[in-house]
Design an enzyme around this catalytic site. Sequence first.
Site, mmCIF file in Angstrom:
data_model
loop_
_atom_site.group_PDB
_atom_site.id
_atom_site.type_symbol
_atom_site.label_atom_id
_atom_site.label_comp_id
_atom_site.label_asym_id
_atom_site.label_seq_id
_atom_site.Cartn_x
_atom_site.Cartn_y
_atom_site.Cartn_z
ATOM 1 N N THR A 120 0.806 -1.272 0.077
ATOM 2 C CA THR A 120 0.008 -0.158 -0.149
ATOM 3 C C THR A 120 0.778 1.148 0.022
ATOM 4 O O THR A 120 1.561 1.340 0.924
ATOM 5 C CB THR A 120 -0.994 0.098 1.394
ATOM 6 N N CYS A 282 -2.800 -1.919 9.187
ATOM 7 C CA CYS A 282 -3.497 -1.087 8.173
ATOM 8 C C CYS A 282 -4.464 -0.071 8.349
ATOM 9 O O CYS A 282 -3.845 1.156 8.029
ATOM 10 C CB CYS A 282 -4.229 -2.197 7.004
HETATM 11 P P1 NAD Z 1 5.155 -7.534 6.405
HETATM 12 O O1 NAD Z 1 5.903 -6.854 7.480
HETATM 13 O O2 NAD Z 1 4.339 -8.830 7.141
HETATM 14 O O3 NAD Z 1 6.205 -8.188 5.417
HETATM 15 C C1 NAD Z 1 6.855 -7.325 4.813
HETATM 16 C C2 NAD Z 1 8.242 -8.131 4.423
HETATM 17 O O4 NAD Z 1 9.102 -7.442 3.470
HETATM 18 C C3 NAD Z 1 9.160 -8.556 5.638
HETATM 19 O O5 NAD Z 1 9.157 -9.733 5.792
HETATM 20 C C4 NAD Z 1 10.329 -7.946 5.442
HETATM 21 O O6 NAD Z 1 11.405 -8.706 6.049
HETATM 22 C C5 NAD Z 1 10.466 -7.813 3.868
HETATM 23 N N1 NAD Z 1 11.431 -7.038 3.454
HETATM 24 C C6 NAD Z 1 11.405 -5.429 3.868
HETATM 25 N N2 NAD Z 1 12.283 -4.825 3.034
HETATM 26 C C7 NAD Z 1 12.546 -5.685 1.951
HETATM 27 C C8 NAD Z 1 13.515 -5.710 0.861
HETATM 28 N N3 NAD Z 1 14.004 -4.707 0.582
HETATM 29 N N4 NAD Z 1 13.688 -6.641 0.120
HETATM 30 C C9 NAD Z 1 12.972 -7.751 0.587
HETATM 31 N N5 NAD Z 1 12.083 -7.958 1.488
HETATM 32 C C10 NAD Z 1 11.920 -7.058 2.449
HETATM 33 O O7 NAD Z 1 4.132 -6.647 5.855
HETATM 34 P P2 NAD Z 1 2.299 -7.081 5.449
HETATM 35 O O8 NAD Z 1 1.598 -6.901 6.271
HETATM 36 O O9 NAD Z 1 2.652 -8.368 4.483
HETATM 37 O O10 NAD Z 1 2.307 -5.834 4.498
HETATM 38 C C11 NAD Z 1 2.942 -5.437 3.083
HETATM 39 C C12 NAD Z 1 2.407 -4.377 2.210
HETATM 40 O O11 NAD Z 1 0.914 -4.751 2.067
HETATM 41 C C13 NAD Z 1 2.103 -3.122 3.234
HETATM 42 O O12 NAD Z 1 2.204 -2.108 2.265
HETATM 43 C C14 NAD Z 1 0.790 -3.276 3.834
HETATM 44 O O13 NAD Z 1 -0.101 -1.933 3.797
HETATM 45 C C15 NAD Z 1 -0.041 -3.844 2.523
HETATM 46 N N6 NAD Z 1 -1.311 -4.594 3.002
HETATM 47 C C16 NAD Z 1 -1.227 -5.330 4.123
HETATM 48 C C17 NAD Z 1 -2.262 -6.152 4.487
HETATM 49 C C18 NAD Z 1 -2.260 -7.120 5.481
HETATM 50 O O14 NAD Z 1 -3.268 -7.397 6.050
HETATM 51 N N7 NAD Z 1 -1.107 -7.550 6.340
HETATM 52 C C19 NAD Z 1 -3.499 -6.013 3.663
HETATM 53 C C20 NAD Z 1 -3.318 -5.351 2.514
HETATM 54 C C21 NAD Z 1 -2.068 -4.466 2.165
#
Ligand code: NAD
Length: 453
Positions: A120, A282
């Site tokens: 996001t 979120c």
């Molecule tokens: P998260 O923190 O669970 O996972 C993010 C991952 O990215 C981590 O494992 C981290 O180690 C990895 N990471 C960070 N920097 C990196 C890099 N440079 N290269 C490779 N890996 C890297 O996050 P999430 O909850 O999966 O959310 C991810 C995105 O999706 C966010 O923008 C969030 O707003 C969006 N989103 C989340 C949800 C939800 O319910 N969690 C729903 C819709 C959208």
Amino acid sequence: MRVAIIGTGYVGLTTGVALAYLGHQVVGLDVDREKIARLQRGEIPIYEPHLAELLHLARPNITFTTDYAAAIAPAQVVFIAVGTPSLPDGNPDLTYVRQAAQGVGLHLGQEFTVVVNKSTVPIGSGNWVETLIAEALKTRTDAAPVQFAVVSNPEFLREGSALHDTFYPDRVVIGTQEPRALEILHTLYQPILEQSFTPPSFLPRPAEVAAVPLITADVTSAELMKYAANAFLAVKISFINEIAQLAERVGADVTQIARGIGLDKRIGSQFLQAGLGWGGSCFGKDTAALIATARDYGLGMAIVQASRVVNAQQRQWVVEKLRHILKILKGRRVGLLGLAFKPHTDDLRDAPALDIAQQLLERGVGVRVHDPVALARAQREWPKLDVHYCEAVETLAQDCDALVLVTDWPQYRNLPWEDLAKQMRSPLILDGRNFLDRERLRRAGFTYVGLGR
Ligand code: NAD
């Protein structure tokens, strides 16, 4: 298709495993070595229902690595699914997106590649990611020009039902004006759009799901769509919570009101459960980001602002209610049922339980906590929180002056309430989600207190 997913968190891992199950060749890439090592061993580092089973089924089609070159160079589609947490000013921290985009630019292969912003990200991020990739490409010494397009594909999954939402989404949104990119993503998502795949036995296709609408939009509209969706849901919850506050003062029951208005199709019954408010990774950060963006354009976003104010009040309301009933909080003992921000996940980001525990601790209360899946994680993530972590609900209730239901885990509905009441100093329960069976608790000897009823 050959797919790379950057970031194997809640979104990236779910997306990657689901695409692998559908037959795509997926590489999950993360900078967290421990996470990748666990995934390589077939372990799931988060709690998300059915993800382990699906990984097992998808195993031949998915690998995990920390090596950008190995993951990106062969990919036809690269998803960026890294975290975008809040900065103090409300804007999202785009450090991880920047690193991911640069990594993509340094390792893109020669084939046309679609780079998908699934994280996001604020409006303008499509252009920004494109620029970062182009700049990284310029630093490369290897020959032929590489072609790519950056597309927005916001994610709407809910933790706790992430796989269900990935296989049976209400819609798929693709923001691009590049026909080649749209065609590739259409092919990638075809089994979902047409519902032509054989569902795993543990995630049967709901009878009403025949095909999934594809919404195509320009990049900016797709980016804003995600923020608008989350802000709307946050507003809806805060609205019913505000009604709950009034209902309680005038002697009405917000659960009856929610049912009565929710059956109106224009309103809808989802997200009308009054309680101690939203949390999670979120709503808080996305409403803050929307407000920060609007501020740059001279807009106040009064409604979204108000939803945040009401949400903060809900967490205080719980503690104030306890003080009102117990009169003196200092020296009391209170047990919190549930730590995760909602059931069926171990995610503790912006969990109301943390706020409530801290408020109680500040007032001299001894706090005990329980959660069916998030206990170990809470001990790791909140090392300074001076609470007593209880593996069993019976230990939690021992000598407590009150229990507070914070997370509506289904198993909490059928606890041995009679036994728990006997173990407590005073059998008082504050149902922070209006979730428990009020009559059953009263029969078990509890004083039952809900919110707004
Ligand atoms: P998260 O923190 O669970 O996972 C993010 C991952 O990215 C981590 O494992 C981290 O180690 C990895 N990471 C960070 N920097 C990196 C890099 N440079 N290269 C490779 N890996 C890297 O996050 P999430 O909850 O999966 O959310 C991810 C995105 O999706 C966010 O923008 C969030 O707003 C969006 N989103 C989340 C949800 C939800 O319910 N969690 C729903 C819709 C959208």
